[in-house]
Scaffold this active site. Sequence first.
Site, PDB file in Angstrom:
ATOM      1  N   HIS A 114      45.270 194.337 -10.917  1.00 13.96           N
ATOM      2  CA  HIS A 114      44.558 194.526 -12.188  1.00 13.96           C
ATOM      3  C   HIS A 114      45.239 195.580 -13.070  1.00 13.96           C
ATOM      4  O   HIS A 114      44.567 196.422 -13.678  1.00 13.96           O
ATOM      5  CB  HIS A 114      43.104 194.912 -11.927  1.00 13.96           C
ATOM      6  CG  HIS A 114      42.153 194.460 -12.995  1.00 13.96           C
ATOM      7  ND1 HIS A 114      42.275 194.874 -14.307  1.00 13.96           N
ATOM      8  CD2 HIS A 114      41.078 193.637 -12.952  1.00 13.96           C
ATOM      9  CE1 HIS A 114      41.296 194.333 -15.017  1.00 13.96           C
ATOM     10  NE2 HIS A 114      40.562 193.573 -14.220  1.00 13.96           N
ATOM     11  N   ASP A 154      38.997 187.391 -22.745  1.00 16.75           N
ATOM     12  CA  ASP A 154      38.667 187.651 -21.350  1.00 16.75           C
ATOM     13  C   ASP A 154      38.445 186.291 -20.705  1.00 16.75           C
ATOM     14  O   ASP A 154      37.344 185.951 -20.273  1.00 16.75           O
ATOM     15  CB  ASP A 154      37.418 188.536 -21.226  1.00 16.75           C
ATOM     16  CG  ASP A 154      37.249 189.094 -19.805  1.00 16.75           C
ATOM     17  OD1 ASP A 154      38.137 188.832 -18.962  1.00 16.75           O
ATOM     18  OD2 ASP A 154      36.247 189.775 -19.547  1.00 16.75           O
ATOM     19  N   ARG A 186      34.793 186.641 -11.222  1.00 18.40           N
ATOM     20  CA  ARG A 186      33.348 186.556 -11.007  1.00 18.40           C
ATOM     21  C   ARG A 186      32.941 185.386 -10.118  1.00 18.40           C
ATOM     22  O   ARG A 186      33.534 184.317 -10.177  1.00 18.40           O
ATOM     23  CB  ARG A 186      32.640 186.454 -12.357  1.00 18.40           C
ATOM     24  CG  ARG A 186      32.794 187.722 -13.192  1.00 18.40           C
ATOM     25  CD  ARG A 186      32.413 187.529 -14.649  1.00 18.40           C
ATOM     26  NE  ARG A 186      32.501 188.794 -15.367  1.00 18.40           N
ATOM     27  CZ  ARG A 186      33.616 189.265 -15.935  1.00 18.40           C
ATOM     28  NH1 ARG A 186      34.743 188.567 -15.857  1.00 18.40           N
ATOM     29  NH2 ARG A 186      33.608 190.426 -16.559  1.00 18.40           N
ATOM     30  N   GLU A 245      46.070 188.796 -15.177  1.00 18.42           N
ATOM     31  CA  GLU A 245      45.738 188.734 -13.754  1.00 18.42           C
ATOM     32  C   GLU A 245      45.933 187.311 -13.220  1.00 18.42           C
ATOM     33  O   GLU A 245      45.181 186.407 -13.565  1.00 18.42           O
ATOM     34  CB  GLU A 245      44.296 189.168 -13.534  1.00 18.42           C
ATOM     35  CG  GLU A 245      43.918 190.484 -14.193  1.00 18.42           C
ATOM     36  CD  GLU A 245      42.431 190.547 -14.485  1.00 18.42           C
ATOM     37  OE1 GLU A 245      41.631 190.388 -13.542  1.00 18.42           O
ATOM     38  OE2 GLU A 245      42.055 190.737 -15.657  1.00 18.42           O
ATOM     39  N   HIS A 256      35.012 191.012  -8.865  1.00 14.92           N
ATOM     40  CA  HIS A 256      36.142 191.631  -8.158  1.00 14.92           C
ATOM     41  C   HIS A 256      35.800 192.089  -6.742  1.00 14.92           C
ATOM     42  O   HIS A 256      36.226 193.162  -6.299  1.00 14.92           O
ATOM     43  CB  HIS A 256      36.710 192.790  -8.969  1.00 14.92           C
ATOM     44  CG  HIS A 256      37.373 192.380 -10.254  1.00 14.92           C
ATOM     45  ND1 HIS A 256      38.023 191.168 -10.403  1.00 14.92           N
ATOM     46  CD2 HIS A 256      37.483 193.018 -11.466  1.00 14.92           C
ATOM     47  CE1 HIS A 256      38.515 191.089 -11.637  1.00 14.92           C
ATOM     48  NE2 HIS A 256      38.186 192.171 -12.300  1.00 14.92           N
TER      49      HIS A 256
END
Length: 331
Positions: free
Chosen positions: A162, A233, A66, A294, A91
């Site tokens: 991803h 996350d 982000r 990631e 992304h």
Amino acid sequence: MSLKLITLSNKQGMQIKLSNWGATWLSCLVPVEKVNREVLLGCYSLEQYQQQHAFLGATVGRYANRIANASIDIEGKHYKLIANEGKNQLHGGADGFDKRVWQVHSQSNQHVTFSLVSCDGDQGYPGELTVEVTYELTENNQVIISFKASTSQTTVVNLTNHAYFNLDGEESKDILNHTLQVNASQFLPVDKYGIPYENLVSVTKFDMDLRQAKRLSERLLDSPERQKTGGYDHAYLLDKTQPIAAQLTSSDNKVTMRVMTTKPALQVYTGNYLQHTPNRHNGEYNNFAGIALEAQFLPDSPHHNNWPQPNCWLKSDETYQHQTTYQFVVN
């Protein structure tokens, strides 16, 4: 440009499939006790890949993760980016690299290189960016993903893959009984929108420590940090003295995946919002069906030059070059 399906295989019986749609990693078959185990989440058809919003296996960019308020300042000039997650950009924007048809630059039985040219102003970013992504499958069951980029003027670049993994086999219910170890002593706290709200803090704060292997289901929603995001996350700043960034092990202990990377950080995402994503059996995945690890720069890095990592800026006389390796070990 037509869509292409490419298969790489090695002498160990491991096989991966890729597409030039989004330079996407479609499938990863690992031989486990003479049975090929599909350890990668994926869709039934290429058409479903184009419709899903989970970035399954895709190459994401120009900037993975982000950017707050979908804007950046470069060399005294303000650039408004395309917002695609509320007021923020995720992304690379609504038409990111995951939605492009890449060229197949070169290929063999064990490697393929995809290339893409992103025009000046693409999704709001300055500079024409030329990108290459190479996938290589080695004889010791490593999938090596190499990223290379150059630009016509100063811009920001943060490319990653991803892929979502389920080492029990992608048909199994979820990854919550997998164990995960991440060699990082700091992580970034984020708000409910995934935007960092303070600087890096110790992983001992908010029960975010993964330096010892931990079952993902353990106190999953007890931490106030994980409550905000529905699970993990979060970006971890990697301990670069350790060769292995992270290690994921299946619940049956038969498959371990090791992650090595030149990137400074690892986003750990437990698939908290995967529900209704199409699966490869023409059905749908549920939340926590897979985990994404990631490798990337920290999220919102263009607004935080003080963070202890290489900067995310790329100038016209520089080359962006990074590599991430996923190695599959059958126990």
